[in-house]
Each structure stands twice: as C-alpha cells, then as structure tokens.
Design an enzyme around this catalytic site. Structure first.
Site, short mmCIF file in Angstrom:
data_model
loop_
_atom_site.label_atom_id
_atom_site.label_comp_id
_atom_site.label_asym_id
_atom_site.label_seq_id
_atom_site.Cartn_x
_atom_site.Cartn_y
_atom_site.Cartn_z
N GLY A 505 0.81 -1.21 0.00
CA GLY A 505 0.00 0.00 0.00
C GLY A 505 0.84 1.25 0.00
CG PHE A 509 6.14 9.18 5.29
CD1 PHE A 509 6.95 10.30 5.23
CD2 PHE A 509 6.72 7.95 5.56
CE1 PHE A 509 8.32 10.18 5.44
CE2 PHE A 509 8.07 7.83 5.77
CZ PHE A 509 8.88 8.96 5.71
CG ASP A 630 -5.61 11.46 5.20
OD1 ASP A 630 -6.68 11.71 4.59
OD2 ASP A 630 -4.66 10.88 4.67
#
Length: 808
Positions: A505, A509, A630
């Site tokens: 994934g 970052f 987020d």
C-alpha cells in the site's frame, strides 16, 4: 350510566372535558423540555413534513432526524420522544448535557395499533393504545410498572417513578413505584384533567377548580384560588407549577423555593400552551407561536428569553373537523401544512366559587402546614434567617473574588503539553501550525436559564472536570518512549530490498512494504518516496517528523502499533506492526459481488466502534487533543483478529488549547472525507476528524466509495449527497449495502442508530457534529443490539417482528 347533575352543571362539565390546553412535563403536546439539559424541542408549523427542531438559549436551533412528520412530543429527564403522525410508531432521542446538541435516535415502537397521548416520565414511556378495548402500555419499564393495563383512560401523564390517568368515572388511577401515593392523594375527587411534575400532580376538577397534590417541599402545591375554569393549561417542574389564566391567556406560576412564591412571567404575554421540565418553563406565545422560556425563581417578573426556534404548531393536528367539538383553531389547516386541523379549545364561562362546604377540595380549602401560616413570629424568624444567609453569602462571594484575583495574577503559566513532539532531526522542524497554533476564541458563554435544580449543572461540571483529570492522568502515562531505531540495511533485508511483490500500500508519507525482522516479527515498513515532488511534500508537511513524533508517544489498542524508525542520509522509514487483514477500504470496495469477511452488520459495526475508540483516544486523552486530519477507510487497518486500528499520522497536528477554538491552517487530506469548514474556511478542529469518520460510517452502511460515479449519469457523486437525504427521510433500507444480508429486527434498530449518527457527523457546521465520545457511545449501543440478535459473527435471527420495546 345516569348522572345526577343539573342542566347547567352538565353543560359546564361537558365543555370542560373538551378543553385542550392542559399540557405539561410528561404529557403529549407539541413542545417538550428535556429536564437535565434544558433542551426544548417542538413540532414545526407551516412546514411539511412536520419535523422536530430543538434549541437552547443563546444557541441556534438544530433539526432532529428522521425528517418525517410528527404529531406530538413529550420530554423526560435526559431524553424526549416524538409520536409519528398517524400514531403507528414513535422515536426517542437521548440529549447530551454537553453543548454539542447531539441527539442519538432510537425507534422504540412500530406496530399496527394506533397510539395516542404519548407520555414520558423521568425514565418511563407510556401511551394509550386505541384498539377495540383500549389500554395503557409502558416501555422502558423499571419493573414497577405493569406491561399494560386494559381500560379506557384520559389525560395520561407521567412524573418521576409514576404515571397516572383518569378513568371513565373521573377518578385518578396511578401506576409505578410512587403511583399508590399519588392515587391516594386524589381519592374521592373527580378530575377533568391532570398534569404531573417531578413529585407532584395538579389538575382541574370536574367542577373547574385547580388543585395540586403530592410533594410540597417548595410550595409547588400552594395553587392560587380562583373562579371555576379560571385556569386551563398546566405545566409542572421539579419544584414549581404554572397555569394559564382565562380569559386573557397570561401565565401564573407558584412554588420554586422554601415556602414558595408567585410570579407572572412575560407580564401581559398571552400563551397557547405551556410545558415545564426541571426549573424551566416554556410557553408558546399566542401572537406568533414563538417559544418563550423562563426559570422558576423569586423574581416577580423573571427574565423571559425568546428561544431561537421556528414557528411551533400550537396544538396537535387531527384528521378532520369532525373531531373538534368546539370548532377549529384559526388558520389551523395552514399550520398543519394541509394534513389536518387543530381543534379549538372550549372556553366555558368563569364561575364564581361556591361556599367552601360545597366545593371540591381545592388549594383554598386544603390543609396548610404550620410553616406556611403567616405570623409575626414566623416573619421575624424569616428575616433573621435571611440576614444570616445573606451574611454567609456575602462572605463567600468576597472569598470567591479574592481567589479569582489571585488566580488571575499568579496562575499565568501555560499547561505543559504532554504530547508536544520533540523530535526534529536533520534540520527538519515540526510545522509551525503544530507549535504556534492560531486559535480563535471560543464562543461567548451565555448564562442559560436551563440549569436543572436537581443538580444537572453540577453534573456537567463534574463530567468536564473528570474528563480533564482523565486526560492529565492517562495522557502522559499512555505514551511510550521513543521506539527502536533500525539501520537502513536491516529494513532493506526485511523487505527483500523493497521488492514490489511485498508492496502492500501507500500513505501520505510513502510506500508501504511487508517485512520480516530477524526476530521473526512481521511488520509493515513505510518508506518515503525519493522523487523531488515527494521531497517537496515532505518539506511542506514534515510528514515523517510528525508521524514519528506522535507514534513514539501514543499507545492504544485501536491505534496502529509502532515498532521503530530509520533515519539515514535521505532515507526516512517507519516500522509498524503488520495488519494481516489490510485496510477497511479494500474489504468494502472489493470487486467481488459478496461482502467477503465483512458479511454481517454486526462485524461492520464492531469495526466502526474499534476505529471510533482510537480516534476518541486522540481527541479526549491527549492534552491538547490530536487531530488526525486524514480519517478515511484506507487508514483504518484490520489485524489478524479483525480488530480495527487507526493508522497514518503523517498529517496529524495538535489541536487548539482553547476548548471550542480552531487552528487556522491550509487544508490537507483526502477529497470526499475533508470537513467542509476546514476545506472552505481553513478552520481545523477535532470535529474535522468527526466529519471524516462520518463519511467512513456511510461507506460501511452503503458499500459505496466516498466519491463514486452514479450508474445512470456516470457523474461523480459523494456518498454524503447520496445517503444523507434518504436517511434523513427515514428511508435507510434504500441505501444499505445489498451484499450484506437483510438486517434482523435488532440489527435494523442498530443500523438506524448508526445511520443517524453518521448524518450528524457529516453536518456542514462543526458545532452541529457530535464529539467522538458520543459517537463511541452510540456505536456501543448499536453493537449491543446486534449482539442481542446473535448476529455479530454472522448468525441470523429468526424474529421478523419490527417492534422495539426498550431504550438503551
């Protein structure tokens, strides 16, 4: 049955029985008060559907879901209920003491029997079932109430641990733990109507006189004497009583203190109906149907506040004029939005009271306690007590002022930030917004007349205070020391030199790889991108430093487990526990036609509950709170036991130290999940995370992405725009993920709770959204319902009835 009455008396009694303005706490009307919080709710007039809105003093009104038509409402200690138009179902809403105005909803009844006279006491709910025989039925029974009682009753009302009705003969019949006590107080008195307060009951006798019975600790039984039928509408609080006077429609109140006093709120204001809860009374003005409220106090003219509610309907709408014996309320068809009419109150002529010997027991002839009898000695003692109390109060006030001055002068140091990031390596600093927050002052606090005399205000302070203490105690103690530092070569070996086959994934970052450490632990390793664009993003957001700072200090079973990090030259890597079952997003939006492992509503709700607890930890136990920024389904990971954990703190910031304030910072996050206030106004608060989690909740319910393409037009549609209008209209079944089996009855109730919670979470304004602690509470209740149906792990319930008979 033959009654021996004169023709004139019969006419008076007949008219009196038809009077409609006898409302109060625990009785069905179009306005209700929740006693513990002073929240006032009403059924809207001139509006279709006849939905409900609520408000408190100094705060704007807010709608209540579902957005359907209601005929009446009734309020209790910390919740209120609304009877749906048609009488075949009713909903109840729990009201928080906090300022968030979050109202978790629960459908308590849905059946084929028509209900009327919905009545809420302190905790119990009762209503008349208008079937062939007629009966009173209770919900949320504490064991002291029968399940139901057959018979035809009128004027159903409820107080603390009792409910009462009037039988055909005019006698008062009561049930519950204190029912026998109240019933004895009305023995041998024929009543036309009754209204309950907390521990006392007032009513109008069939002769038209006002009497009160029960507790008289604050003079709430010392009703004024008057002519027959001089008083109509009644409203009773904890320690006061109010009535509407005829023929001018003004209000007179009594009680509210030791010995009691009388006061007339609003001077010459005319009211259509009045209700009470705690020490608050509200009335619907005749002039424009606005809601006016006041507190029971010693003032002859208490402060009357206009509540910011739209026009409220002045009476319960009935289907046709045939139901109205005394005509139709002016313009009632318009007020009922074309769905019925309001019956006009019958106003019998005022009759002078006959000699005491021939009058039914009334306050004028009721025995008075010695303490209530005026005498010069008692007056002298009263002044002496007043002087003593005044002296003590003055001394206490002086001490308070001196303490405030001392606090203002000497208590000027800032509270230590228990989660202040301290890591700043290689010239990279924490974003300015994280260390020098721009905070707008919170809203000015308005002294509210809604504080309950039973101690709800102190409970609010204790609740807030205990939360601060919990933060201070559990905050630093929950944080762990800076985690293990790895060499780049060790992490490269763990991922087979960052092989693409081990890529699992990507986050804010960098790219995430599965790895295996020398000690055998499986981990997820996030490596920053090396492109110039990624470097620019890193420099702008300091994603690595932010995530490292927070993860090094936070530890919770519903936050992703942090193992360590690597800082070598240009390389930045973070090491986490490996989440075997990946991201929630992948399970919700897999291409397969079935729902995979998330194949039951119980499992889905459990995943939401896990994640909400992790977010609540960030908001409630860190000082100042941490804003994730987020929250989305791809940042909610599932371990091998399907326990959900919140991940990716690359955008996280510390929230404002001022409660109710916000950070002024440029928006960052993922489209579809971003708070409109944050995206449009750059106002970041913990409620921004609540919005994102609301979107996740809608994803879980619908199986649709945050932004998806409509099947017909192929235009992009947000799950918020798709689901919220349907849920608000009570059509939850239309939006549910069809890959999951049809919910069992208890699951259906749980999904209603989840759906309405989600709708509140995605409110456009942050002030209208719940706190995460409230979301956790609702999801816990929803999961309990699923567990009661035996369907958390996928088992099915065979019960197909949709009749919910309990409140959490």
């Amino acid at each position: 049955m033959k009654i021996s009455l004169t023709a004139s008396t019969t006419a008076v009694v007949f008219l009196a029985v038809l009077m409609a303005n006898v409302e109060g706490l625990g009785s069905a009307t179009t306005v209700a008060i929740v006693a513990s919080s002073g929240t006032v709710c009403g059924v809207l007039a001139d509006f279709k559907p006849q939905s409900i809105q609520c408000a408190r003093v100094g705060q704007s009104a807010f709608p209540v879901l579902p957005n359907i038509s209601f005929s009446s409402v009734s309020g209790g200690r910390n919740f209120f209920c609304g009877l749906r138009s048609g009488g075949l179902s009713f909903f109840c809403w729990t009201v928080n003491n906090s300022s968030s105005f979050f109202l978790p909803v629960k459908r308590v009844y849905k059946g084929s029997v028509l209900l009327t006279d919905l009545s809420v006491g302190e905790d119990q709910i009762s209503a008349f079932e208008r079937n062939t025989t007629g009966k009173v039925t209770w919900w949320r029974n504490d064991g002291t109430f029968p399940e139901s009682v057959a018979g035809d009753f009128v004027s159903l009302t409820s107080g603390r641990k009792f409910s009462c009705g009037i039988g055909n003969s005019g006698g008062v019949i009561c049930w519950g733990g204190r029912g026998a006590e109240i019933q004895r107080a009305f023995a041998n008195i024929s009543m036309m109507s009754i209204v309950a307060g907390d521990s006392h009951v007032c009513g109008i006798t069939i002769s038209g006189f006002l009497i009160c019975r029960g507790s008289n600790s604050s003079g709430q039984l010392n009703a004024p004497s008057g002519r027959a039928f001089e008083f109509s509408g009644l409203a009773l609080g904890v320690n006061h009583s109010c009535a509407i006077k005829q023929p001018n429609g003004t209000v007179l109140c009594w009680g509210g203190g030791a010995g009691g006093w009388r006061f007339s709120p609003g001077n010459d204001t005319m009211f259509e109906t009045i209700v009470a809860g705690g020490d608050l009374t509200c009335g619907l003005s005749t002039a424009n149907f606005t809601v006016l409220c006041w507190k029971a106090d010693s003032s002859a003219n208490p402060l009357v506040t206009v509540l910011p509610l739209p026009k409220i309907i002045p009476g319960i709408c009935v289907l046709s004029e045939n139901s109205c014996k005394c005509g139709v309320f002016p313009d009632s068809e318009s007020l009922c939005s074309g769905s019925g009419v309001i019956c006009k109150s019958c106003t019998p002529p005022l009759v002078e009271p006959p000699p005491p010997s021939s009058v039914s027991p009334s306050p004028a002839t009721a025995p008075q306690s010695p303490d209530s009898l005026p005498s010069s000695s008692k007056i002298s003692k009263g002044w002496l007590a007043f002087a003593i109390i005044g002296s003590v109060g003055s001394f206490a006030g002086l001490c308070t002022i001196l303490y405030c001055i001392w606090k203002g002068i000497f208590r000027h140091k800032k509270v230590h930030n228990s989660v202040q990031p301290t890591i700043a390596g290689h010239g990279t600093t924490v974003p300015a917004a994280a260390t020098n927050n721009t905070v707008e002052p919170s809203s000015i606090t308005v002294n509210s007349p809604f504080t309950s005399p039973s101690g709800s205000k102190s409970r609010i302070f204790r609740r807030h205070g205990s939360r601060i203490i919990r933060r201070q105690r559990s905050g630093p103690s929950s944080f762990k020391e800076r985690s293990q530092e790895f060499s780049f070569s060790d992490l490269a070996a763990a991922t087979k030199n960052f092989s693409l086959e081990l890529k699992i994934g990507a986050g804010s970052f960098g790219t995430v790889y599965k790895g295996k450490l020398p000690d055998g632990r499986e981990v997820a390793i996030k490596r920053s991108e090396s492109s110039s664009r990624a470097k620019k993003l890193q420099e702008k957001e300091s994603a690595f430093q932010s995530e490292l700072a927070f993860l090094s200090r936070l530890h919770h079973k519903h936050l992703v487990g942090f193992v360590g990090y690597c800082e070598e030259r240009e390389e930045r890597l973070l090491v986490y526990e490996y989440m075997k079952n990946g991201a929630l997003y992948d399970h919700l939006h897999a291409r397969a036609a079935d729902a995979g492992k998330l194949n039951s509503w119980g499992i889905r709700i459990k995943v939401l509950l896990d994640a909400s607890r992790g977010i609540d930890y960030l908001h409630s136990y860190a000082v100042p709170p941490i804003i994730h920024r987020d929250i989305k389904s791809s940042n909610i990971l599932l371990d091998g036991d399907w326990v959900a954990r919140v991940s990716d703190f690359g955008l996280s910031l510390m929230g404002p130290e001022v409660e109710g304030g916000h950070l002024a910072i440029k928006a960052a996050g993922t489209m579809g999940y971003m708070d409109p206030e944050y995206y449009g106004l750059q106002h970041l608060t913990t409620k921004s995370d609540v919005y994102g989690f609301g979107v996740v909740m809608l994803e879980v319910l619908t199986g649709k992405r945050a932004i998806f393409r409509d099947g017909e037009s192929c235009d992009p549609v947000s799950v918020v725009d798709y689901a919220v209008p349907r849920i608000a209209d009570g059509e939850i079944a239309r939006v549910l993920d069809q890959r999951v089996p049809t919910p069992a009855p208890r699951e259906a109730e749980a999904l209603e709770l989840v759906a309405y919670t989600a709708v509140h979470c995605v409110s456009l304004e942050g002030k209208d959204r719940p706190a995460m602690a409230d979301v956790v509470m609702n999801l816990e209740s929803a999961l309990a319902l699923c567990e009661a149906s035996g369907n958390v792990s996928g088992s099915r319930s065979s019960n197909n009835s949709i009749s919910f008979a309990s409140l959490d």
